[in-house]
Each structure stands twice: as structure tokens, then as C-alpha cells.
Design an enzyme around this catalytic site. Structure first.
Site, PDB file in Angstrom:
ATOM      1  N   HIS A 125     -21.632   1.168  23.575  1.00 55.98           N
ATOM      2  CA  HIS A 125     -21.970  -0.261  23.481  1.00 55.98           C
ATOM      3  C   HIS A 125     -22.093  -0.840  24.880  1.00 55.98           C
ATOM      4  O   HIS A 125     -21.343  -0.498  25.789  1.00 55.98           O
ATOM      5  CB  HIS A 125     -20.972  -1.015  22.606  1.00 55.98           C
ATOM      6  CG  HIS A 125     -19.645  -1.344  23.223  1.00 55.98           C
ATOM      7  ND1 HIS A 125     -19.422  -2.479  23.983  1.00 55.98           N
ATOM      8  CD2 HIS A 125     -18.453  -0.706  23.158  1.00 55.98           C
ATOM      9  CE1 HIS A 125     -18.155  -2.529  24.353  1.00 55.98           C
ATOM     10  NE2 HIS A 125     -17.536  -1.456  23.876  1.00 55.98           N
ATOM     11  N   GLU A 171     -21.034  -5.103  19.836  1.00 58.99           N
ATOM     12  CA  GLU A 171     -19.922  -4.259  19.363  1.00 58.99           C
ATOM     13  C   GLU A 171     -18.635  -5.047  19.336  1.00 58.99           C
ATOM     14  O   GLU A 171     -17.808  -4.897  18.415  1.00 58.99           O
ATOM     15  CB  GLU A 171     -19.790  -3.029  20.267  1.00 58.99           C
ATOM     16  CG  GLU A 171     -18.771  -1.994  19.784  1.00 58.99           C
ATOM     17  CD  GLU A 171     -17.374  -2.191  20.331  1.00 58.99           C
ATOM     18  OE1 GLU A 171     -16.470  -1.402  19.972  1.00 58.99           O
ATOM     19  OE2 GLU A 171     -17.152  -3.139  21.130  1.00 58.99           O
ATOM     20  N   GLU A 172     -18.457  -5.885  20.344  1.00 61.62           N
ATOM     21  CA  GLU A 172     -17.212  -6.637  20.457  1.00 61.62           C
ATOM     22  C   GLU A 172     -17.037  -7.671  19.340  1.00 61.62           C
ATOM     23  O   GLU A 172     -15.944  -8.190  19.146  1.00 61.62           O
ATOM     24  CB  GLU A 172     -17.141  -7.333  21.828  1.00 61.62           C
ATOM     25  CG  GLU A 172     -17.131  -6.381  23.015  1.00 61.62           C
ATOM     26  CD  GLU A 172     -15.847  -5.562  23.136  1.00 61.62           C
ATOM     27  OE1 GLU A 172     -14.963  -5.702  22.275  1.00 61.62           O
ATOM     28  OE2 GLU A 172     -15.740  -4.789  24.103  1.00 61.62           O
ATOM     29  N   ASP A 200     -16.856   5.160  24.563  1.00 60.19           N
ATOM     30  CA  ASP A 200     -16.397   3.784  24.696  1.00 60.19           C
ATOM     31  C   ASP A 200     -15.096   3.793  25.496  1.00 60.19           C
ATOM     32  O   ASP A 200     -14.076   4.288  25.025  1.00 60.19           O
ATOM     33  CB  ASP A 200     -16.166   3.178  23.309  1.00 60.19           C
ATOM     34  CG  ASP A 200     -15.868   1.689  23.355  1.00 60.19           C
ATOM     35  OD1 ASP A 200     -15.738   1.144  24.466  1.00 60.19           O
ATOM     36  OD2 ASP A 200     -15.754   1.081  22.284  1.00 60.19           O
ATOM     37  N   HIS A 287     -10.182  -6.217  27.899  1.00 62.28           N
ATOM     38  CA  HIS A 287     -10.666  -7.507  27.390  1.00 62.28           C
ATOM     39  C   HIS A 287     -10.237  -8.677  28.279  1.00 62.28           C
ATOM     40  O   HIS A 287     -10.019  -9.788  27.790  1.00 62.28           O
ATOM     41  CB  HIS A 287     -10.211  -7.732  25.943  1.00 62.28           C
ATOM     42  CG  HIS A 287     -11.023  -6.967  24.950  1.00 62.28           C
ATOM     43  ND1 HIS A 287     -10.899  -7.131  23.584  1.00 62.28           N
ATOM     44  CD2 HIS A 287     -11.973  -6.003  25.106  1.00 62.28           C
ATOM     45  CE1 HIS A 287     -11.737  -6.320  22.964  1.00 62.28           C
ATOM     46  NE2 HIS A 287     -12.397  -5.621  23.870  1.00 62.28           N
TER      47      HIS A 287
END
EC number: 3.4.24.-
Length: 438
Positions: A125, A171-172, A200, A287
Site C-alpha cells: 500500500h 489501505e489505512e 507492508d 502511525h
């Protein structure tokens, strides 16, 4: 990596010993599939992969600090990757979708040639979360897949399978882009996939070396690569079902991949075998705004980028080689419950000149209620032990799998043994049959 998809639950399958052995009968394995030989995979230059990461970082800095879905930084990232692939001779397709009121993009790149009815795909992603540039999550996977695709072009690779690469959007937000891709594939097209490889977060600053335990052949390919480096691996559990491989797996496509860890804490045992800092997250900037160019472990990124190429070359560019002579033992051997000793099933090999090949093939058929507790080894005539299976596979039952072993230092003729041991209590099973092919 997305936060929104559930993890695997572990559960032991329990049934009575009498019922197991009353219904189970000896069965010979099917004839072995041909072993394969592939052109030598290239070394993927770390500098090239990091150059892509630098571009992603600059794109984020010029577009509000991120590369998130619906933001200009994401589209700029797609444009950068597409331009590289177009110049390298790929056929690229920009697929659009809508999520959260914004247009999203998937980029698909096909390399010419290969069997159109056998597609091997690698993907990552490309979007970040809105809080940062997303250099590890997931610039690392995106850059490694891109540089591997460019290496395919540089090599003029003529694969036996059709090679396809993908970069997923949103994707997130819950695997939106990859779900859109697979859900819009006709059933006939899905059936053409031999596998999907997902990458990933493969450069975490406090890395572990985790391998997806989904498709056995793909899993073994990555384990073989790391065994060649002398680096131990573990089964990936933190991101299970939380990245784009889940979209493919859910429609029946075989999947596999690599991962270096996110917010989970590295244990003392993991730090001892991999280095790094115990008691600290694999990626403290997961994140977060600090997921920048400084949030990368170069060794992990370098190893995993090479692993991407290793898998593409071995799974996608191998040519069939007729199997050599094979020998089989179909006699049942009971595997007693832990803590009992290991048991052995012998095969006497004769009439094979010289040493075993580097591609010695071992087919294993073990009936068992919890394969996650099994330790299975191949023991050569001189006593050398080659580990095949080490307590992986979780709560699934039975172990029916093929392994490739580099036994080229062993004389082929003699007594080879399959050794099996149950590593924890409350499980029952037996070696149903096994085969060794030279």
C-alpha cells in the site's frame, strides 16, 4: 498498515484419540511436483530503495506533511511510481475508486510475457496516515516492490509466470483499494493467480523478521531466503488480516509476505536473536508524525528488499526440472503427546550416485490435531539435522507440505529419517507418510 481488521484467534481442535485412529488410514502422497530452478535473483541496491523513500518524503513535505488517501501527496506518490514503471517498459493501469468522499487510486503494472493463466503478483500500500509521511508504513514496502519491478526490467527477465505489481490506495482506511481491485476481478481472472505477495512495513527501526504463514510454498520460499542468511524468522501475527493480503486471501488467492513489526513490543528473546532493544516497540513511530526517513533500519530494509526479488525470481521465473528418483515410507508412526520423545520414520535410499542435490525435496503428510506444536526434522544418514517445521501454523490441524532442502553435502545413499516431536500437551497424531526425492 491498517488498524481495522481482526486478528487470528488461536483455538485448539480437540477430538478423541480413538476417533482419530479409527478413521485415519495410511495414504501415500501424490507424486511429487517438479522441483524448480530459477535464474539467480539480483541484489537490490539499498541506495536505490532509499532514493525512492527520499522522494516519498519530499512529496509529503510538499503536500501538507502526508501521503494519505484523498490528499495531494498520495496522488503525487502514485504519479512518481507510475512514471518510473512506464519508463521501464511496464504496462500500467490507474484504477480509481471512491472512499470517504474522495477519489482513490490503485496502480497496477504488468511485465510483458509469462503464462497469462498463471499470475504472480507483488504489492504494497502506498498511502500513509494523515499524521505523517509514512516512510516505514508503508513507503518501505512500496519502495522495495518498485525497485524489484525495475530490477525485472533491468534484467530483461523472461518469467515463466506472468508478473504483476500493485500499489494500493486507502489501505489505512480498511484495505479499501485492494478490496476494490479483487472485488472487480472476474472469477476467471482470480483463478489465474498463483499467488499474491504483500510487503507492508519492512524497514522497522527496531526490527523483527516475520514471515506470513498462509500459503506453504510462499512461506517456505521466504524461510529459505532467510535460512540462507542465517537469520531466524518467526510467524507473523501482529498484522495478520490487517494488510492488503487479506483482500486476496478472502477470495481464495494464495498469499504470503514479510513484516518487521509495528506497535508490539520486542521481547528479550527476540532482541537476543535479532538485536535491537527489548521492551521497545518494533516501530515507536507507527502511525505517527515521526515516521520519517530516520525511522528506517537499513539492514532490515536491505534484507527484505532482496527477499522480495528472491521470491519473484524463484516463484515467478523458475523453469520446471524433472524430479529425480524418489523413495517413500507409508507406514504409520504414532507421535506421542508431549513430553514424550521424538519418533522417527526411516527410508533407505539406494542406487543414487553421489551426493543429494541442493534441491532435495521432502513431502510430509502428518495427521495431527495441532500442527502448531509439531517439530519436524529431516535427519541425514550421517546424523545431520535439517529442520522442516518448527511449531508454526497455529491452531490448524495436520501438516501436509513439501519442503526443499539443500542436502548437497550429504551422500544420497543410506538411511534418511523423518523425525517428529510434539512440543506441548493435549495433542494427538501420527506420521501418515513421507517421501524424499532427489
Amino acid at each position: 498498515m491498517s488498524l481495522s481488521v481482526s486478528r487470528r484467534l488461536a483455538a485448539v481442535t480437540a477430538f478423541a484419540v480413538a476417533g482419530l485412529f479409527a478413521t485415519a488410514t495410511p495414504a501415500a502422497l501424490a507424486a511429487p511436483t517438479a522441483v524448480t530452478a530459477a535464474p539467480t535473483p539480483p541484489d537490490i541496491p539499498l541506495a536505490n530503495v532509499k532514493a525512492h523513500l527520499s522522494q516519498f518524503s519530499t512529496i509529503a513535505a510538499n503536500n501538507g506533511g502526508n501521503r494519505a488517501h484523498g490528499r495531494p501527496g498520495y496522488k503525487a506518490s502514485i504519479d512518481y511510481v507510475k512514471a518510473k514503471l512506464d519508463a521501464a517498459g511496464f504496462t500500467t493501469t490507474l484504477q480509481t475508486f471512491t472512499s470517504s468522499g474522495a477519489t482513490g487510486y490503485n496502480l497496477i503494472a504488468d511485465w510483458p510475457g509469462g503464462d497469462p493463466n498463471s499470475v504472480l503478483m507483488a504489492g504494497a500500500h502506498l498511502d500513509s496516515v494523515s499524521s505523517g509521511a509514512g516512510i516505514n508504513d508503508n513507503g518501505s514496502g512500496s519502495a522495495a516492490v518498485l525497485e524489484t519491478a525495475l530490477a525485472v526490467s533491468r534484467a530483461g527477465l523472461q518469467p515463466t509466470k506472468h508478473l504483476r505489481f500493485g500499489w494500493w490506495g486507502a489501505e489505512e482506511l480498511g484495505l479499501i483499494g485492494s478490496k476494490h481491485y479483487v472485488n472487480n476481478l472476474p472469477a476467471a481472472e482470480r483463478a489465474k493467480f498463483s499467488g499474491y505477495l504483500n510487503f507492508d512495513m519492512i524497514g522497522s527501526p527496531n526490527p523483527g523478521y516475520f514471515v506470513y504463514d498462509d500459503d506453504p510454498a510462499i512461506e517456505q520460499t521466504f524461510k529459505n531466503y532467510y535460512a540462507g542468511l542465517g537469520v531466524p524468522t518467526e510467524i507473523e501475527t501482529e498484522g495478520d488480516g490487517r494488510s492488503d493480503h487479506a483482500s486476496f486471501k478472502n477470495v481464495g488467492i494464495p498469499v504470503g509476505g514479510l513484516f518487521t513489526g509495528a506497535s508490539r513490543t520486542k521481547s528479550a528473546a527476540q532482541a537476543q536473536k535479532w538485536g535491537g532493544t527489548s521492551g521497545q516497540a518494533f516501530d515507536r513511530c507507527y502511525h505517527s508524525s515521526c515516521d520519517s526517513l530516520s525511522n528506517i533500519n537499513d539492514t532490515a530494509l536491505d534484507r527484505n528488499a532482496d527477499a522480495v526479488a528472491y521470491a519473484i525470481w524463484n516463484l515467478g521465473a523458475a523453469t520446471p526440472v524433472p524430479p529425480g528418483p524418489s523413495f517413500e515410507n507409508t507406514a504409520d508412526v504414532n507421535i506421542p503427546d508431549s513430553p514424550a520423545a521424538a519418533v522417527n520414520s526411516p527410508i533407505t535410499v539406494s542406487g543414487v550416485a553421489g551426493n543429494a542435490p541442493a534441491t532435495t525435496k521432502v513431502d510430509v503428510n502428518i495427521v495431527h490435531t495441532y500442527r502448531g506444536d509439531l517439530v519436524v526434522d529431516l535427519v541425514a544418514p550421517d546424523g545431520t539435522v535439517y529442520n522442516l517445521h518448527n511449531r508454526s501454523g497455529g491452531s490448524a490441524d495436520n501438516l501436509v507440505q513439501s519442503y526443499t532442502v539443500n542436502a548437497s553435502s550429504e551422500v544420497a545413499n543410506g538411511v534418511w529419517q523423518l523425525r517428529a516431536k510434539d512440543g506441548a500437551a493435549q495433542d494427538v497424531g501420527y506420521i501418515n507418510s513421507w517421501k524424499i526425492s532427489f
